[in-house]
Design a protein around this motif. Structure first.
Motif, short mmCIF file in Angstrom:
data_model
loop_
_atom_site.label_atom_id
_atom_site.label_comp_id
_atom_site.label_asym_id
_atom_site.label_seq_id
_atom_site.Cartn_x
_atom_site.Cartn_y
_atom_site.Cartn_z
N MET A 1 0.91 -1.09 -0.09
CA MET A 1 0.06 0.04 0.13
C MET A 1 0.96 1.34 -0.03
SD MET A 1 -3.31 0.18 0.03
CE MET A 1 -4.14 -1.11 0.72
N VAL A 2 1.81 1.16 0.78
CA VAL A 2 2.74 2.44 0.88
C VAL A 2 3.49 2.53 -0.22
CG1 VAL A 2 4.65 3.42 2.28
CG2 VAL A 2 2.81 2.19 3.53
N MET A 5 1.59 4.21 -3.02
CA MET A 5 1.48 5.70 -2.55
C MET A 5 2.76 6.53 -3.09
SD MET A 5 -0.58 5.42 0.68
CE MET A 5 -0.63 7.23 1.06
N LEU A 6 4.04 5.71 -2.66
CA LEU A 6 5.32 6.24 -3.24
C LEU A 6 5.39 6.56 -4.55
CD1 LEU A 6 7.99 4.67 -0.72
CD2 LEU A 6 7.30 7.01 -0.99
N TYR A 8 2.95 6.63 -6.81
CA TYR A 8 2.02 7.50 -7.17
C TYR A 8 2.63 8.98 -7.08
CZ TYR A 8 -1.31 11.30 -6.68
OH TYR A 8 -2.11 12.53 -6.56
N GLU A 9 3.50 9.21 -5.78
CA GLU A 9 3.94 10.53 -5.69
C GLU A 9 5.02 10.86 -6.71
OE1 GLU A 9 4.07 12.97 -1.68
OE2 GLU A 9 5.99 11.94 -1.93
N MET A 12 3.56 11.44 -10.03
CA MET A 12 2.81 12.83 -10.15
C MET A 12 3.98 13.73 -10.61
SD MET A 12 -0.10 13.25 -9.88
CE MET A 12 -0.50 14.89 -9.21
N ASN A 71 2.69 22.24 -5.46
CA ASN A 71 3.91 21.38 -5.43
C ASN A 71 4.96 22.42 -5.85
OD1 ASN A 71 2.81 18.88 -4.91
ND2 ASN A 71 2.58 18.47 -7.20
N PRO A 86 12.69 12.80 3.31
CA PRO A 86 12.61 14.16 2.88
C PRO A 86 11.88 14.76 4.21
CG PRO A 86 10.85 13.05 1.73
CD PRO A 86 11.70 11.97 2.45
N PRO A 87 12.46 16.08 4.39
CA PRO A 87 11.95 16.68 5.54
C PRO A 87 10.46 17.01 5.12
CG PRO A 87 13.59 18.32 4.18
CD PRO A 87 13.54 16.89 3.67
N ALA A 88 9.63 17.41 6.08
CA ALA A 88 8.43 17.90 6.03
C ALA A 88 8.22 19.03 5.11
CB ALA A 88 7.72 18.18 7.48
N LYS A 89 7.28 18.87 4.26
CA LYS A 89 6.96 20.10 3.26
C LYS A 89 6.59 21.33 4.00
CE LYS A 89 4.93 17.05 0.16
NZ LYS A 89 3.76 16.68 -0.66
#
Lengths: 244, 631
Positions: A1-2, A5-6, A8-9, A12, A71, A86-89
């Motif tokens: 699942m994860v 999503m990775l 997907y990102e 994207m 983005n 990666p650090p938080a956005k």
């Protein structure tokens, strides 16, 4: 699942021509080096920190709502190719809509899990501190845990208040004020100086100690007029001397 | 002339009416009923403290015993309302201390409460019983000490999620030894440690204690002491749920829980260690409400716990529960009505848990009574939303937060219009909706067409044009609260639907495209609205009229301009932007207009049959001769 999503990102990222549109922090051509030093500036990399209130909101520039590509504005580092997390956005104010109360509690629990900050930082309201600025009609609140360096904090405060300067930081984010004349230059040259009240109830100049220690001991922030902050300098130097 | 009952009889009949709407309807019947009703109204609810003034309330309802009031707009929870905006309760306390000496209850939400206010409450109301401060701020533990020391008959002290300046835990020791009346104590938001022996003695001498929510500082090893002294507890909030893993601590805890046969609700669980969860298994079958939203335990342990709670109706949990855990929940807890899943790492760039839309779909399939959802996740699809909508047409509250703003359907990359459209179309009883993800004007068309019972709508980063806002304002008949951030909505829809705003409690718009000029025009057109511009860049008239305002808060009021606006808030008044020290408008004496032409005789009333007036907010003021503004 994860994994999905990775993928997907990353998909994207490619789809939106992400590589071309990304913004980078640091000097042009710095490349990998800027990654490694994220949050800690090299001594040479001083940045003019006289920040005016920018028209750009952290989240949304009102004049081009139609062509917003969030983005673009939010991701300051390229998509990770390695396994480094990666650090938080960069934060959009108030999003996601998690109440400060909950954020505080979770931040403290995380900290005690990973033992990043000392226990003193826990106990509920430590992450959010009030920020006042001399002459400003209202206070703000910032969550210190949202930032990783004095630079980030300075940026955020700059957006809230105008003409704010944090001065030069050396490689450990510490103010180089063992040199008295430099300190005097700083205080005389800037309009405002950030100060904070630490756990002992003393008012200190911001930039004094390593960032993590600052987050753990800061109870509130006050942006003082430079001339008023002069009285702090000798004390600050005392504390610094006793530490080294 | 119609025959009518003596006043005492009518008053007795009215005493059976508890709903504000019914009481408001009754007061509209005729002048004498209005008079009788106002003298016997005991409970007041004010949804917006600035919709009315203390004087107006006191003048109309002289015998109030209980006040419930809300202050700041909801988005204040997310730091969108600058500090100092307002919501001060002190003027109300001051006025009531003189007018309502018999006041028993004060319940406040999102208001600024000071120690001074608390001291005044403690001094003024001899029969004070209930103090609930929900998401309030501005006071310290010294204020709590005053309440504890002086309110002899205190039954409830509930500080849920308030921001209290915690000077020390000493306040608890101020409860006098002869205080035995406590029914509910919620101190979970406080940081400091209270004297445990004082707490123990307090709990022991209050035989009616039903709700006890401890703060994190109360150690787990000592919890059994409290449980043994209060086996009648119905709701318990633990302190930190971790301790040295020792068998004696565990067995003491297990034994203590087993003694509490009435427990229905559990919360707390800070720093929870899975090893101690089995200690509460004996109470699980009776548990209907479980708040694990501060417990950082992983899915397998959560599943073990939750599957024991067969009668669970409400679950608040972190996304550590993951899709697998929610599947297990759906299989075990068939009575589930409310589910809230909070994000453990809302600001992380990457998902840290395996929680997707599938978890929510499972619960919607397995739990036939599910009616209230708050769900944070990182991906969603139209297909999932359509499934959820079809599974649960009786949904009442649906709040979905997809963490990435404007995230599309992750399968098709389309907007989520269809999905949310299905929600409003199928769920005809929907009263509250919060949306997220990529949304165009289309979704607002669906909402305007279908969401006829919707009372509160929260929108962020959505829509394409004013048409979106227009759909909502023109279509949602029951709308009371609308809050919008970062949407391309501008002047046209707002001005075209200005009249709608008088039927609502409030409208919040921030980071949208509403111009200063439009705000002024709105303020000019609608004198019964306070149109407040919040702008931290300085006075709005220092910028061109076409410049969008940062934040806009519009609310209906009979009290006129408020006197406590801070320097960054301006009220739009005609072609001026008034700051706090501009000329004040007199409060509108709307309530005084009791035309005799509205007297309805008794026989007519019999066939009238009490109908609830349209959905409103302040629920205290009726305007005879006009469309009810505040019923």
């Amino acid at each position: 699942m994860v994994d999905t999503m990775l993928n997907y990102e990353e998909g994207m990222c490619k789809k939106l021509g992400f590589e071309e549109t990304e913004l980078r922090l640091g000097l042009p051509g710095a490349g990998e080096k800027s990654n490694a030093n994220y949050g800690k500036r090299g001594f040479e990399e001083t940045v003019d920190l006289k920040l005016n209130l920018s028209t750009k909101d952290v989240g949304l520039d009102q004049s081009d709502l139609k062509e917003k590509n969030l983005n673009k504005e939010k991701n300051l580092l390229p998509c990770p190719n390695d396994s480094v997390k990666p650090p938080a956005k960069a934060q959009v104010v108030g999003w996601p809509p998690v109440r400060s109360f909950r954020k505080n509690v979770m931040a403290v629990q995380k900290a005690s899990d990973s033992e990043e900050t000392d226990k003193g930082a826990g106990g509920g309201a430590a992450a959010f501190v009030k920020v006042s600025m001399d002459g400003a009609p209202y206070l703000r609140k910032v969550d210190l845990k949202m930032y990783k360096s004095y630079q980030e904090l300075s940026d955020a405060l700059g957006k809230m208040f105008s003409s704010f300067t944090i001065g030069k930081c050396d490689s450990q984010g510490m103010m180089d004020f063992m040199n008295e004349s430099k300190l005097m230059d700083l205080l005389n040259g800037s309009d405002y100086v950030p100060t904070y009240e630490d756990k002992d109830g003393d008012w200190m100049l911001v930039g004094d100690v390593p960032w993590e220690m600052f987050v753990g001991s800061c109870k509130r922030l006050r942006i003082m007029k430079g001339t008023e902050a002069k009285g702090l300098a000798p004390r600050a130097m005392e504390k610094c001397k006793s530490r080294s | 002339m119609a025959y009518s009952f003596p006043e005492e009889v009518l008053e007795h009949v009215f005493s059976f009416l508890s709903s504000d709407r019914d009481r408001n309807a009754v007061s509209l019947v005729c002048k004498s009923w209005y008079e009788i009703e106002r003298w016997c109204r005991r409970r007041i609810f004010i949804g917006n403290c600035y919709a009315v003034s203390p004087d107006i309330v006191i003048r109309r309802f002289p015998e109030v015993r209980a006040l419930e009031m809300k202050g700041k707009p909801h988005f204040a929870d997310f730091n969108l309302v600058p500090e100092g905006w307002g919501g001060y309760v002190h003027p109300w306390i001051r006025a009531m201390s003189a007018a309502y000496p018999l006041l028993e209850e004060i319940k406040l939400k999102r208001m600024v409460v000071t120690d001074e206010s608390l001291e005044l409450i403690a001094r003024s109301f001899k029969n004070f019983k209930v103090l609930v401060l929900s998401s309030c701020e501005g006071f310290t533990t010294d204020g709590l000490a005053s309440i504890a020391a002086n309110c002899r008959n205190l039954r409830e002290l509930d500080l849920r999620e308030s921001e209290v300046e915690d000077l020390s835990g000493h306040w608890l020791s101020h409860f006098p030894d002869n205080c035995t009346s406590l029914v509910s104590l919620n101190m979970s938001c406080l940081g400091s440690e209270v004297s445990f022996s004082a707490l123990e003695r307090l709990v022991a001498r209050c035989p009616n204690l039903r709700t006890l929510r401890l703060n994190r500082a109360v150690p787990l090893e000592k919890l059994p002491n409290l449980l043994h002294r209060a086996p009648q507890l119905v709701e318990l909030g633990t302190g930190a749920y971790s301790a040295e893993i020792r068998s004696d601590i565990f067995s003491n805890l297990t034994e203590a829980f087993s003694v509490c046969k009435q427990l229905k609700g559990l919360s707390g669980f800070w720093d929870a260690i899975p090893a101690f969860l089995p200690a509460m298994y004996s109470v699980c079958s009776g548990i209907t409400s479980l708040n694990l939203s501060y417990a950082t335990i992983q899915s397998p342990d959560l599943v073990k716990l939750v599957s024991q709670c067969r009668n669970l109706q409400r679950l608040w949990v972190l996304d550590y529960i993951e899709d697998t855990g929610l599947e297990a929940l759906a299989a075990s807890c068939k009575d589930l009505q409310e589910l809230r899943v909070f994000p453990s790492d809302p600001f992380g760039a990457e998902p840290n848990v395996a929680l997707t839309e599938q978890g929510l779909v499972s619960v919607s399939e397995g739990c036939p009574k599910l009616q209230s959802v708050l769900y944070f996740c990182r991906q969603m699809s139209n297909a999932a939303l359509v499934t959820i909508a079809r599974n649960r047409p009786e949904m009442i509250r649906f709040r979905l937060c997809i963490i990435e703003p404007q995230a599309p359907d992750y399968l098709t990359l389309e907007p989520l219009d269809t999905g949310f459209g299905a929600i409003v179309e199928n769920c005809k009883e929907l009263r509250r909706l919060s949306m997220s993800g990529l949304l165009t004007d289309k979704v607002f068309e669906y909402i305007g067409n279908h969401a006829k019972k919707l009372e509160m709508l929260s929108i962020a980063f959505a829509g394409d044009s004013d048409l979106g806002l227009h759909h909502v304002l023109s279509g949602c008949e029951s709308l009371r609260k609308l809050e919008i951030r970062d949407c391309p909505f501008g002047d046209k829809a707002l001005l075209a639907n200005a009249a709608k705003l008088e039927t609502m409690r409030s409208l919040w718009m921030s980071s949208c495209s509403v111009s200063f000029g439009a705000c002024k025009l709105l303020g000019q057109k609608m004198p019964r609205l306070n149109v407040e511009v919040i702008d931290e860049r300085g006075p709005p008239d220092s910028r061109p009229e076409s410049c969008p305002v940062e934040k806009l808060y519009v609310y209906r009021t009979v009290a006129g301009r408020r006197a406590d606006m801070p320097g960054f808030v301006w009220k739009m008044d005609g072609d001026k932007a008034l700051s706090a020290d501009g000329s004040g408008n007199k409060p509108r004496e709307v309530v005084e207009r009791l035309g005799s032409s509205y007297a309805i005789n008794f026989c007519t009333w019999l066939s009238y049959s009490l109908q609830s007036v349209p959905n409103t907010d302040a629920r205290i003021i009726t305007c005879m001769g006009q469309r009810n503004l505040f019923c």
